[in-house]
Design a protein around this motif. Structure first.
Motif, short mmCIF file in Angstrom:
data_model
loop_
_atom_site.label_atom_id
_atom_site.label_comp_id
_atom_site.label_asym_id
_atom_site.label_seq_id
_atom_site.Cartn_x
_atom_site.Cartn_y
_atom_site.Cartn_z
N VAL A 131 -4.64 14.86 7.01
CA VAL A 131 -3.26 14.37 6.94
C VAL A 131 -3.22 12.87 6.65
N TYR A 132 -4.19 12.13 7.18
CA TYR A 132 -4.18 10.67 7.08
C TYR A 132 -5.28 10.13 6.17
N THR A 133 -6.11 11.00 5.62
CA THR A 133 -7.28 10.55 4.88
C THR A 133 -6.95 10.22 3.43
N LYS A 134 -7.54 9.16 2.92
CA LYS A 134 -7.37 8.80 1.51
C LYS A 134 -8.35 9.60 0.67
N ARG A 135 -7.85 10.22 -0.39
CA ARG A 135 -8.69 11.09 -1.22
C ARG A 135 -8.82 10.56 -2.65
N ASP A 136 -8.45 9.32 -2.89
CA ASP A 136 -8.64 8.75 -4.22
C ASP A 136 -10.06 8.19 -4.33
N GLN A 137 -10.35 7.52 -5.42
CA GLN A 137 -11.69 6.96 -5.59
C GLN A 137 -11.91 5.80 -4.62
N PRO A 138 -13.10 5.72 -4.00
CA PRO A 138 -13.40 4.60 -3.10
C PRO A 138 -13.23 3.25 -3.79
N ILE A 139 -13.06 2.22 -3.00
CA ILE A 139 -12.81 0.88 -3.52
C ILE A 139 -13.99 0.41 -4.38
N ASN A 140 -13.66 -0.05 -5.58
CA ASN A 140 -14.63 -0.74 -6.42
C ASN A 140 -14.47 -2.24 -6.15
N VAL A 141 -15.42 -2.82 -5.44
CA VAL A 141 -15.28 -4.20 -4.97
C VAL A 141 -15.11 -5.18 -6.13
N ILE A 142 -15.86 -4.98 -7.20
CA ILE A 142 -15.79 -5.90 -8.34
C ILE A 142 -14.42 -5.84 -9.00
N LYS A 143 -13.91 -4.61 -9.24
CA LYS A 143 -12.58 -4.46 -9.85
C LYS A 143 -11.50 -5.04 -8.94
N LEU A 144 -11.64 -4.81 -7.64
CA LEU A 144 -10.67 -5.34 -6.69
C LEU A 144 -10.67 -6.87 -6.71
N PHE A 145 -11.84 -7.46 -6.70
CA PHE A 145 -11.95 -8.93 -6.72
C PHE A 145 -11.36 -9.50 -8.01
N ILE A 146 -11.65 -8.87 -9.15
CA ILE A 146 -11.10 -9.35 -10.43
C ILE A 146 -9.58 -9.22 -10.44
N GLY A 147 -9.08 -8.10 -9.87
CA GLY A 147 -7.63 -7.90 -9.80
C GLY A 147 -6.96 -8.97 -8.95
N ILE A 148 -7.56 -9.30 -7.82
CA ILE A 148 -7.02 -10.34 -6.94
C ILE A 148 -7.12 -11.71 -7.61
N LEU A 149 -8.19 -11.93 -8.35
CA LEU A 149 -8.42 -13.20 -9.02
C LEU A 149 -7.42 -13.46 -10.14
N THR A 150 -6.92 -12.39 -10.75
CA THR A 150 -6.08 -12.54 -11.95
C THR A 150 -4.61 -12.20 -11.71
N ILE A 151 -4.30 -10.90 -11.50
CA ILE A 151 -2.89 -10.49 -11.47
C ILE A 151 -2.27 -10.53 -10.08
N PHE A 152 -3.09 -10.62 -9.04
CA PHE A 152 -2.58 -10.56 -7.67
C PHE A 152 -1.62 -11.70 -7.36
N TRP A 153 -2.02 -12.93 -7.63
CA TRP A 153 -1.25 -14.08 -7.17
C TRP A 153 0.12 -14.22 -7.83
N PRO A 154 0.25 -14.04 -9.16
CA PRO A 154 1.61 -14.09 -9.74
C PRO A 154 2.53 -13.05 -9.12
N LYS A 155 2.02 -11.81 -8.94
CA LYS A 155 2.82 -10.76 -8.32
C LYS A 155 3.21 -11.14 -6.90
N PHE A 156 2.22 -11.58 -6.12
CA PHE A 156 2.44 -11.88 -4.71
C PHE A 156 3.47 -12.99 -4.53
N ILE A 157 3.32 -14.07 -5.28
CA ILE A 157 4.21 -15.22 -5.13
C ILE A 157 5.64 -14.86 -5.52
#
Length: 386
Positions: free
Chosen positions: A61-87
């Motif tokens: 009921v509570y388990t995530k069944r998508d693909q596990p976190i790809n650390v490199i993709k996550l870091f690149i996403g935070i480095l690039t598109i995260f901050w404009p969206k967040f602000i």
């Protein structure tokens, strides 16, 4: 080496460090929910030995069944598109919450229908921009009548006629992540029934007060009874067309993975007044799944901002009006009338939304997190929220 070059290097170091920290926090929070944890489970039959099971399968009921976190993709996403969206998202929320709070406060929270319509329309406008800025693409729709009508007739009788525009007392919806509130605001312009602790959250506290949300103190039994009365009064006022804010209730009381609908609580159904249901499918068929299950809602939101885009399907159902046909033919679903009504509403949402049913609730969500921490399957009957 010039002072400007040193400052640039310092800024770059701090920027990379901050992005690495956010990545680390998200990975630390969500990785345990993807990592297999094998535990011993007692057999339900006497004489049979313990079996070894994956803990996450016991809490699907509570388990995530998508693909596990790809650390490199996550870091690149935070480095690039995260901050404009967040602000931009934070600025939009700040200006909107201040505006809606000021409107309500200036009127001493006693408002005319024109005031209410102004807040509702403003809420829809600003929140649609917020969802787009965050990368959300929403398919808002109604299901074909030929699909809906047989299900509604099954529960409300052969004389039932589809009604989207009649009187109802509130909206109800399944609950999967933080964006559920944003979708309700952007298409329905509603306030909520939310936990009282949200008042202390910067920006979101003012927003919920401005939207006249009903706030629940989960730690107090007496407060819960008062909240039932507040909900009932607001439902009756809205049903009668008085100048009050529309509101959405998430009757599950906690978030799920988005594949199930949990057992409904009493609040929305206690008065036995008609409700209008909506349901959300949060990106279920993509590599990144927005349903947060038992993971931290805030971290789930931050992770979503590192994605280029994500999709929702948001479905509006016709009004559900309880009647004697329902109470007589589905009396096996509950002892009290509100229980029968709540179960019928859940059955309809499961059938039309292709959800599974689960009788788990908030306590089980906490239990799941405790099981992960202790790497052991804790008994449901003896577990107490820590």
């Amino acid at each position: 080496m010039s002072i400007w070059l040193i400052l640039k290097l310092v800024f770059l170091f701090l920027y990379l460090g901050l992005n690495a920290l956010i990545t680390f926090l998200i990975v630390r929070e969500e990785t345990p929910f993807y990592t297999p944890i094998y535990v011993k489970k007692k057999s339900e039959k006497e004489g049979e030995k313990e079996t070894t099971v994956n803990l996450h399968d016991e809490f699907d009921v509570y388990t995530k069944r998508d693909q596990p976190i790809n650390v490199i993709k996550l870091f690149i996403g935070i480095l690039t598109i995260f901050w404009p969206k967040f602000i931009i998202a934070i600025l939009l929320t700040y200006f909107f919450s201040n505006n809606v709070y000021k409107k309500s406060k200036d009127k001493n929270f006693k408002m005319s229908k024109e005031d209410i319509n102004s807040i509702v329309n403003g809420t829809k406008f600003w929140t649609k921009i917020f969802v787009k800025v965050c990368g959300g693409f929403v398919d808002f729709k109604r299901l074909p009548d030929e699909k809906v009508l047989p299900v509604y007739k099954k529960y409300f009788g052969p004389d039932y006629k589809i009604d989207y525009d009649g009187k109802f007392c509130c909206y109800i919806s399944n609950h999967t992540c933080m964006y559920d509130m944003s979708l309700a605001m952007s298409y329905l312009g509603t306030g909520f029934v939310a936990k009282e602790a949200i008042k202390k959250v910067p920006i979101f506290g003012k927003m919920n007060i401005g939207l006249h949300s009903i706030l629940v103190d989960r730690s107090s039994t007496g407060a819960k009874k008062d909240v039932l009365e507040l909900i009932a009064d607001r439902q009756k006022d809205f049903m009668e067309g008085k100048p009050v804010m529309p509101f959405t209730i998430f009757p599950e009381g906690t978030t799920s993975s988005g594949r199930h609908i949990l057992k409904f609580k009493k609040g929305a159904f206690n008065t036995l007044l008609p409700v209008k249901a909506t349901f959300i499918h949060p990106n279920l068929n993509n590599k990144y799944h927005l349903g947060c299950g038992s993971t931290d809602v805030g971290m789930n939101f931050l992770r979503s901002l590192a994605q280029l885009y994500f999709k929702f399907e948001y479905v509006e159902l016709p009004i559900m009006t309880p009647n004697e046909y329902m109470f007589k033919n589905f009396s096996h679903l509950g002892k009290e009338k509100w229980e029968i009504y709540a179960e019928v509403a859940r059955e309809i949402m499961c059938e039309l939304g292709d959800f599974k049913k689960s009788d788990f609730g908030l306590k089980d969500s906490y239990r799941y997190c405790s099981c992960i921490e202790k790497k052991a399957l804790l008994d449901r009957d003896t577990y107490k929220i820590e």
